[in-house]
Design a protein around this motif. Structure first.
Motif, PDB file in Angstrom:
ATOM      1  N   ASP A  74      -4.789  -1.141 -13.048  1.00 34.55           N
ATOM      2  CA  ASP A  74      -5.371   0.158 -13.409  1.00 34.55           C
ATOM      3  C   ASP A  74      -4.287   1.034 -14.046  1.00 34.55           C
ATOM      4  O   ASP A  74      -3.403   1.547 -13.358  1.00 34.55           O
ATOM      5  N   PHE A  75      -4.357   1.183 -15.364  1.00 34.22           N
ATOM      6  CA  PHE A  75      -3.368   1.992 -16.085  1.00 34.22           C
ATOM      7  C   PHE A  75      -3.972   3.307 -16.578  1.00 34.22           C
ATOM      8  O   PHE A  75      -3.434   3.936 -17.489  1.00 34.22           O
ATOM      9  N   SER A  76      -5.064   3.729 -15.962  1.00 32.69           N
ATOM     10  CA  SER A  76      -5.718   4.955 -16.436  1.00 32.69           C
ATOM     11  C   SER A  76      -4.766   6.148 -16.301  1.00 32.69           C
ATOM     12  O   SER A  76      -4.088   6.318 -15.272  1.00 32.69           O
ATOM     13  N   GLY A  77      -4.700   6.945 -17.345  1.00 26.69           N
ATOM     14  CA  GLY A  77      -3.859   8.154 -17.335  1.00 26.69           C
ATOM     15  C   GLY A  77      -2.380   7.889 -17.549  1.00 26.69           C
ATOM     16  O   GLY A  77      -1.563   8.810 -17.488  1.00 26.69           O
ATOM     17  N   ILE A  78      -2.015   6.632 -17.784  1.00 25.96           N
ATOM     18  CA  ILE A  78      -0.591   6.280 -17.950  1.00 25.96           C
ATOM     19  C   ILE A  78      -0.254   6.201 -19.443  1.00 25.96           C
ATOM     20  O   ILE A  78      -0.943   5.533 -20.209  1.00 25.96           O
ATOM     21  N   VAL A 101      -2.246   2.725 -22.660  1.00 25.98           N
ATOM     22  CA  VAL A 101      -0.792   2.911 -22.547  1.00 25.98           C
ATOM     23  C   VAL A 101      -0.210   2.830 -23.960  1.00 25.98           C
ATOM     24  O   VAL A 101      -0.658   2.019 -24.776  1.00 25.98           O
ATOM     25  N   THR A 102       0.785   3.665 -24.251  1.00 24.54           N
ATOM     26  CA  THR A 102       1.344   3.635 -25.610  1.00 24.54           C
ATOM     27  C   THR A 102       2.782   3.105 -25.641  1.00 24.54           C
ATOM     28  O   THR A 102       3.290   2.766 -26.705  1.00 24.54           O
ATOM     29  N   TYR A 103       3.429   3.071 -24.465  1.00 19.56           N
ATOM     30  CA  TYR A 103       4.850   2.746 -24.462  1.00 19.56           C
ATOM     31  C   TYR A 103       5.202   1.877 -23.244  1.00 19.56           C
ATOM     32  O   TYR A 103       4.757   2.171 -22.129  1.00 19.56           O
ATOM     33  N   VAL A 104       6.023   0.861 -23.450  1.00 16.02           N
ATOM     34  CA  VAL A 104       6.453  -0.004 -22.341  1.00 16.02           C
ATOM     35  C   VAL A 104       7.981  -0.134 -22.347  1.00 16.02           C
ATOM     36  O   VAL A 104       8.581  -0.411 -23.388  1.00 16.02           O
ATOM     37  N   VAL A 105       8.574   0.114 -21.194  1.00 12.95           N
ATOM     38  CA  VAL A 105      10.004  -0.167 -20.985  1.00 12.95           C
ATOM     39  C   VAL A 105      10.050  -1.408 -20.102  1.00 12.95           C
ATOM     40  O   VAL A 105       9.546  -1.394 -18.972  1.00 12.95           O
ATOM     41  N   TYR A 106      10.622  -2.492 -20.629  1.00 17.45           N
ATOM     42  CA  TYR A 106      10.579  -3.781 -19.924  1.00 17.45           C
ATOM     43  C   TYR A 106      11.979  -4.191 -19.454  1.00 17.45           C
ATOM     44  O   TYR A 106      12.940  -4.148 -20.226  1.00 17.45           O
ATOM     45  N   THR A 107      12.088  -4.632 -18.195  1.00 25.27           N
ATOM     46  CA  THR A 107      13.372  -5.120 -17.675  1.00 25.27           C
ATOM     47  C   THR A 107      13.493  -6.613 -17.953  1.00 25.27           C
ATOM     48  O   THR A 107      12.854  -7.427 -17.301  1.00 25.27           O
ATOM     49  N   ARG A 166       1.351 -13.473 -15.778  1.00 29.75           N
ATOM     50  CA  ARG A 166       1.421 -12.116 -15.206  1.00 29.75           C
ATOM     51  C   ARG A 166       1.732 -11.077 -16.284  1.00 29.75           C
ATOM     52  O   ARG A 166       1.033 -10.083 -16.435  1.00 29.75           O
ATOM     53  N   HIS A 167       2.824 -11.349 -17.005  1.00 24.86           N
ATOM     54  CA  HIS A 167       3.288 -10.351 -17.977  1.00 24.86           C
ATOM     55  C   HIS A 167       2.300 -10.211 -19.134  1.00 24.86           C
ATOM     56  O   HIS A 167       2.083  -9.116 -19.643  1.00 24.86           O
ATOM     57  N   GLY A 168       1.710 -11.353 -19.537  1.00 18.85           N
ATOM     58  CA  GLY A 168       0.712 -11.305 -20.603  1.00 18.85           C
ATOM     59  C   GLY A 168      -0.478 -10.457 -20.202  1.00 18.85           C
ATOM     60  O   GLY A 168      -0.979  -9.634 -20.991  1.00 18.85           O
ATOM     61  N   ALA A 169      -0.934 -10.625 -18.960  1.00 18.32           N
ATOM     62  CA  ALA A 169      -2.087  -9.845 -18.477  1.00 18.32           C
ATOM     63  C   ALA A 169      -1.757  -8.352 -18.459  1.00 18.32           C
ATOM     64  O   ALA A 169      -2.582  -7.510 -18.858  1.00 18.32           O
ATOM     65  N   VAL A 170      -0.560  -8.022 -18.036  1.00 14.34           N
ATOM     66  CA  VAL A 170      -0.171  -6.600 -17.968  1.00 14.34           C
ATOM     67  C   VAL A 170      -0.156  -5.990 -19.374  1.00 14.34           C
ATOM     68  O   VAL A 170      -0.708  -4.902 -19.598  1.00 14.34           O
ATOM     69  N   LEU A 171       0.450  -6.698 -20.330  1.00 15.20           N
ATOM     70  CA  LEU A 171       0.537  -6.131 -21.686  1.00 15.20           C
ATOM     71  C   LEU A 171      -0.853  -5.981 -22.304  1.00 15.20           C
ATOM     72  O   LEU A 171      -1.151  -4.959 -22.937  1.00 15.20           O
ATOM     73  N   THR A 172      -1.699  -6.965 -22.102  1.00 13.52           N
ATOM     74  CA  THR A 172      -3.055  -6.892 -22.656  1.00 13.52           C
ATOM     75  C   THR A 172      -3.821  -5.711 -22.054  1.00 13.52           C
ATOM     76  O   THR A 172      -4.439  -4.911 -22.778  1.00 13.52           O
ATOM     77  N   GLU A 173      -3.773  -5.601 -20.729  1.00 10.74           N
ATOM     78  CA  GLU A 173      -4.514  -4.525 -20.064  1.00 10.74           C
ATOM     79  C   GLU A 173      -3.921  -3.142 -20.385  1.00 10.74           C
ATOM     80  O   GLU A 173      -4.655  -2.169 -20.566  1.00 10.74           O
ATOM     81  N   ALA A 174      -2.601  -3.079 -20.443  1.00 10.40           N
ATOM     82  CA  ALA A 174      -1.948  -1.792 -20.743  1.00 10.40           C
ATOM     83  C   ALA A 174      -2.423  -1.277 -22.096  1.00 10.40           C
ATOM     84  O   ALA A 174      -2.835  -0.127 -22.251  1.00 10.40           O
ATOM     85  N   ARG A 175      -2.409  -2.151 -23.071  1.00 16.05           N
ATOM     86  CA  ARG A 175      -2.821  -1.780 -24.431  1.00 16.05           C
ATOM     87  C   ARG A 175      -4.288  -1.360 -24.422  1.00 16.05           C
ATOM     88  O   ARG A 175      -4.672  -0.330 -24.972  1.00 16.05           O
ATOM     89  N   ARG A 176      -5.123  -2.162 -23.760  1.00 14.03           N
ATOM     90  CA  ARG A 176      -6.579  -1.906 -23.747  1.00 14.03           C
ATOM     91  C   ARG A 176      -6.904  -0.565 -23.078  1.00 14.03           C
ATOM     92  O   ARG A 176      -7.817   0.141 -23.471  1.00 14.03           O
ATOM     93  N   GLN A 177      -6.071  -0.202 -22.072  1.00 10.00           N
ATOM     94  CA  GLN A 177      -6.372   1.000 -21.301  1.00 10.00           C
ATOM     95  C   GLN A 177      -5.633   2.249 -21.808  1.00 10.00           C
ATOM     96  O   GLN A 177      -5.629   3.274 -21.143  1.00 10.00           O
ATOM     97  N   ARG A 225       0.806  -1.221   0.000  1.00  7.37           N
ATOM     98  CA  ARG A 225       0.000   0.000   0.000  1.00  7.37           C
ATOM     99  C   ARG A 225       0.841   1.274   0.000  1.00  7.37           C
ATOM    100  O   ARG A 225       0.294   2.370  -0.020  1.00  7.37           O
ATOM    101  N   VAL A 226       2.168   1.127   0.035  1.00  3.26           N
ATOM    102  CA  VAL A 226       3.017   2.329   0.068  1.00  3.26           C
ATOM    103  C   VAL A 226       3.044   3.043  -1.286  1.00  3.26           C
ATOM    104  O   VAL A 226       3.466   4.191  -1.376  1.00  3.26           O
ATOM    105  N   ALA A 227       2.571   2.366  -2.337  1.00  6.88           N
ATOM    106  CA  ALA A 227       2.658   2.939  -3.685  1.00  6.88           C
ATOM    107  C   ALA A 227       1.426   3.775  -4.014  1.00  6.88           C
ATOM    108  O   ALA A 227       0.417   3.745  -3.300  1.00  6.88           O
ATOM    109  N   ASP A 228       1.522   4.522  -5.131  1.00  5.61           N
ATOM    110  CA  ASP A 228       0.365   5.322  -5.574  1.00  5.61           C
ATOM    111  C   ASP A 228      -0.790   4.408  -5.989  1.00  5.61           C
ATOM    112  O   ASP A 228      -1.954   4.751  -5.797  1.00  5.61           O
ATOM    113  N   ARG A 229      -0.461   3.265  -6.618  1.00  3.33           N
ATOM    114  CA  ARG A 229      -1.509   2.332  -7.058  1.00  3.33           C
ATOM    115  C   ARG A 229      -1.180   0.941  -6.521  1.00  3.33           C
ATOM    116  O   ARG A 229      -0.054   0.463  -6.719  1.00  3.33           O
TER     117      ARG A 229
END
Ligand SMILES: NC(=O)c1ccc[n+]([C@@H]2O[C@H](COP(=O)([O-])OP(=O)(O)OC[C@H]3O[C@@H](n4cnc5c(N)ncnc54)[C@H](OP(=O)(O)O)[C@@H]3O)[C@@H](O)[C@H]2O)c1
Length: 266
Positions: A48-52, A84-90, A71-82, A33-37
Motif C-alpha cells: 500500500d503506497f497510497s499518499g507516498i 509514487v514518483t521517486y525511489v531511493v534504493y539501497t 520482491r523488488h519487481g513487485a514493489v517497483l510495479t506497485e509503487a509506479r501504479r499507485q 506490526r510496529v510500523a505505520d504500514r
C-alpha cells in the motif's frame, strides 16, 4: 510523504530514526506490526503506497535471487501504479560485484532505471559490522579465509547518514548512483592485530566444510563463501567512493569491525 521499508531492520531503523528526528514527513513499513504500514514484499496485496511520493526501498535480500527479484519487481510495479514518483534504493557497491548476492541488486537497479520513476541508487559497501562478525575470533584465533588484502568496509551508521542526506532533498540527487564503499579500508590481519589474536586463515574447502556444520539456509553457505573468495582475491577493496560527498566525517571502519568482533566473541 516518504515511506521507509524494512523499518525493523538494522539499517532502515537508523534511517527512520534520523528522518523522524529531523521532522521530515515520513512513515515506516515493515512485516512487523510496529510500523505505520504492515508490508511484506512477498505478498503483493500488502503493498500500500497510497499518499507516498518518495519510497526508500531497503533491499530485501537474504533469499534466493529469483525471490529477491520477484520482491523488488513487485514493489517497483506497485509503487509506479499507485503514484509514487521517486525511489531511493539501497544497492551494493561495484567492488562487491563478485559476491553471490550482487546479481539481484544489479537487476533491481536496471528495473528502477527503466521504470520511469525518479531514482537515486545508494550502492552500499560491505558493512564493517559484517566483516567484524564473520572474522570474529573462534577459540582465540581468526580462521576465516579472507586473505590479507584490504577491504573497503563501511559502518552501517554512515550508510544511514548517507541515506538521510539524500532523503532530505531527493530531487537534488536525481539520476545519481553513489558508490558508498568505506574510505578507511582495513585487512583482516589489521583486525587480528587490533584484537591481539592470531590470524590463521583456513582454505576455502575447509571453510565450506565448517559452514556445512552450521545451521544455515541452503543459499547462505555459497553467499558467505563468495565473500571469502572475493576478499581473498583482493576484490573487496575499492579505490572509488562517493561516501565523503554525503558523509563528510565517516566513522573508522576498523574500529566498528573491532567493536563488533569483540561483541561476537562474547
Ligand atoms: N552491505 C552489506 O554488507 C549487506 C550485507 C547483508 C545484506 N545487505 C542488504 O542490505 C539490507 C539491509 O541490511 P540490514 O543489515 O539492515 O539487514 P536486516 O537488519 O536483516 O534488515 C533487513 C530487512 O529486510 C526486510 N525484509 C526482509 N524480507 C522482506 C520482505 N519479504 N518484505 C519486506 N521487507 C523485507 C526486513 O524488514 P522488516 O523486518 O521490517 O519487514 C528486514 O528487517 C538487507 O536486506 C540486504 O538486502 C547488505
Amino acid at each position: 510523504m516518504i515511506l521507509i521499508t524494512g523499518a525493523s531492520g538494522q539499517l532502515a531503523s537508523l534511517v527512520a530514526q534520523r528522518t523522524k528526528e529531523a521532522g521530515l514527513p515520513v512513515e515506516t513499513a515493515s512485516r512487523s506490526r510496529v510500523a505505520d504500514r504492515v508490508m511484506d514484499f512477498d505478498h503483493t496485496e500488502t503493498l500500500d503506497f497510497s499518499g507516498i511520493s518518495t519510497l526508500f526501498l531497503l533491499s530485501a535480500g537474504y533469499a534466493e535471487d529469483d525471490i529477491v527479484i520477484r520482491r523488488h519487481g513487485a514493489v517497483l510495479t506497485e509503487a509506479r501504479r499507485q503514484g509514487v514518483t521517486y525511489v531511493v534504493y539501497t544497492s551494493l557497491s561495484a567492488a562487491s560485484d563478485h559476491l553471490g548476492f550482487a546479481l539481484a541488486h544489479r537487476w533491481t537497479e536496471r528495473a528502477l532505471i527503466e521504470s520511469g520513476l525518479g531514482w537515486t541508487i545508494l550502492r552500499n559497501g560491505l558493512y564493517a559490522e559484517l566483516i567484524g562478525t564473520l572474522a570474529a575470533p573462534r577459540q582465540g584465533r581468526i580462521t576465516v579465509p579472507f586473505g590479507t588484502a584490504a577491504i573497503s568496509a563501511v559502518a552501517r551508521a554512515d550508510l544511514a547518514d548517507a541515506a538521510f542526506e539524500v532523503l532530505q532533498n531527493p530531487k537534488a540527487h536525481a539520476g545519481l548512483t553513489y558508490e558508498l564503499s568505506g574510505v578507511t579500508p582495513f585487512s583482516v590481519p589489521h583486525l587480528a592485530q587490533r584484537l591481539a589474536v592470531a590470524y590463521e586463515p583456513t582454505s576455502l574447502a575447509a571453510e565450506r566444510e565448517r559452514l556445512s556444520t552450521v545451521p544455515l539456509l541452503p543459499f547462505q553457505a555459497p553467499m558467505l563463501l563468495s565473500i571469502s573468495s572475493a576478499a581473498m582475491a583482493g576484490f573487496l577493496k575499492s579505490d572509488v567512493s562517493d561516501l565523503l560527498k554525503l558523509v563528510p566525517q565517516p566513522r573508522d571502519a576498523l574500529t566498528v569491525a573491532y567493536d563488533t568482533a569483540q561483541v561476537a566473541n562474547g
